[in-house]
Design an enzyme around this catalytic site. Structure first.
Site, PDB file in Angstrom:
ATOM      1  N   CYS A 129      -0.798   4.285   2.190  1.00  0.00           N
ATOM      2  CA  CYS A 129      -1.683   4.620   3.310  1.00  0.00           C
ATOM      3  C   CYS A 129      -1.882   6.125   3.411  1.00  0.00           C
ATOM      4  CB  CYS A 129      -1.088   4.063   4.608  1.00  0.00           C
ATOM      5  SG  CYS A 129      -2.007   4.535   6.083  1.00  0.00           S
ATOM      6  N   CYS A 132      -1.517   7.520   6.925  1.00  0.00           N
ATOM      7  CA  CYS A 132      -0.119   7.659   7.348  1.00  0.00           C
ATOM      8  C   CYS A 132       0.578   8.815   6.641  1.00  0.00           C
ATOM      9  CB  CYS A 132       0.656   6.376   7.056  1.00  0.00           C
ATOM     10  SG  CYS A 132      -0.149   4.860   7.583  1.00  0.00           S
ATOM     11  N   ASP A 133       0.418   8.906   5.323  1.00  0.00           N
ATOM     12  CA  ASP A 133       1.260   9.789   4.517  1.00  0.00           C
ATOM     13  C   ASP A 133       0.520  10.923   3.820  1.00  0.00           C
ATOM     14  OD1 ASP A 133       3.331   8.066   5.194  1.00  0.00           O
ATOM     15  OD2 ASP A 133       3.086   6.845   3.400  1.00  0.00           O
TER      16      ASP A 133
END
Length: 302
Positions: A129, A132-133
């Site tokens: 993701c 997210c990251d």
């Protein structure tokens, strides 16, 4: 007999348990693997409201502690079948449980490449993701595996953060929408490698790169990377519940934002549901919606 049985112990299922307990319903949460779900693979999470940063494991532990503090029961076993009726029967490999309602929150697993030792790099250089990251790879070199819409969207986002982005596609062409392809091709720091597969992940404990093989001639090359994003699809964990869920052509529960299924007393929450955005916050939101819907159902059928 429980008022609510929650199948799945990720953010959606655990949030559902909290809301149902706060409504004074008896609750059982059943999880077959790791409580916390996919987020436990994230070493650092920065997009959860109320927390500047914490690991996925820390977040999962806080959720489980909250559920236990609220008085819910938890069981570690796999649900094999849900039998419908006025009382729902949940058959697991560890016994049979009965409930007046069921919330299915089994999530979706990221499709993996199937490489040796692949699992050990998840959270140690391998991510799924970019939202997210992606920020962890600012000014670094990353790879994206896949050529569909999801992979292209990931690569476009990463191109605005990383110094270099490699897109690795096994086919000889990208399969995503032309608009996304054009956006990606316009990024000067993106290199698209088609007709190539990832053969091996490199690095002792953290990912240092990958070995890729060109399909046409079998030539292998090392690609040094700081991170690798795998975007080749998700596998919803709904197969065992076909008798009580209507599934779409990809296997997701064909349920809208109400989280109510066509079967009375059965609800769906989180990533196993048909939806556009799959984030920890949207999973938690689904959990709250499903739990409140289940409580309404229970109160109406008291």
């Amino acid at each position: 007999m429980y008022d609510v049985i929650v199948v799945g112990g990720g953010p959606a299922g655990l949030t559902a348990a909290v809301y149902a307990r706060r409504a004074n319903k008896s609750v059982l949460v059943i999880e077959k693997a790791t409580f916390g779900g996919q987020i436990t693979f994230s070493p650092k999470v920065e997009n959860i409201p109320g927390f500047t940063a914490l690991s996925g494991n820390e977040f999962a532990e806080k959720l489980v502690d909250q559920v236990m503090e609220q008085g819910a029961d938890v069981e570690s076993c796999e649900v094999l079948e849900i039998r419908d009726g006025e009382v729902k029967t949940v058959v697991t490999d560890g016994g049979i449980f009965e409930g007046r309602s069921v919330i299915i929150a089994t999530g979706a697993k990221h499709r993996m490449l199937g490489l040796e030792n692949e699992e050990k790099y998840v959270g140690e250089g391998v991510s799924f993701c970019a939202v997210c990251d992606g920020a962890f790879y600012r000014n670094k070199t990353v790879g994206v595996v896949g050529g569909g819409n999801s992979a292209l969207q990931e690569a476009i986002l990463l191109a605005d953060l990383a110094d270099k982005v490699y897109v690795i596609q096994n086919l000889d062409f990208l399969t995503g929408e032309k608009k996304l392809c054009d956006q990606l091709l316009a990024k000067p720091n993106v290199e698209i490698i088609t007709g190539t597969v990832v053969e091996k992940m490199l690095g002792e404990n953290t990912l240092m790169g990958v070995e890729i093989r060109r399909e046409a001639d079998g030539k292998s090359t090392r690609l040094d990377l700081d991170g690798l994003f795998i975007a080749i699809g998700l596998i919803p964990q709904n197969e065992a519940f076909r008798n009580v869920l209507r599934l779409d052509d990809r296997g997701y529960a064909d349920v809208n934002e109400s989280c109510r299924t066509e079967v009375r007393g059965i609800f769906v929450a989180g990533d196993c549901r048909r939806k556009k955005v799959r984030q920890v916050t949207t999973a938690a939101a689904d959990g709250a919606v499903a739990a409140l819907a289940a409580c309404d159902y229970l109160d109406e059928n008291n």
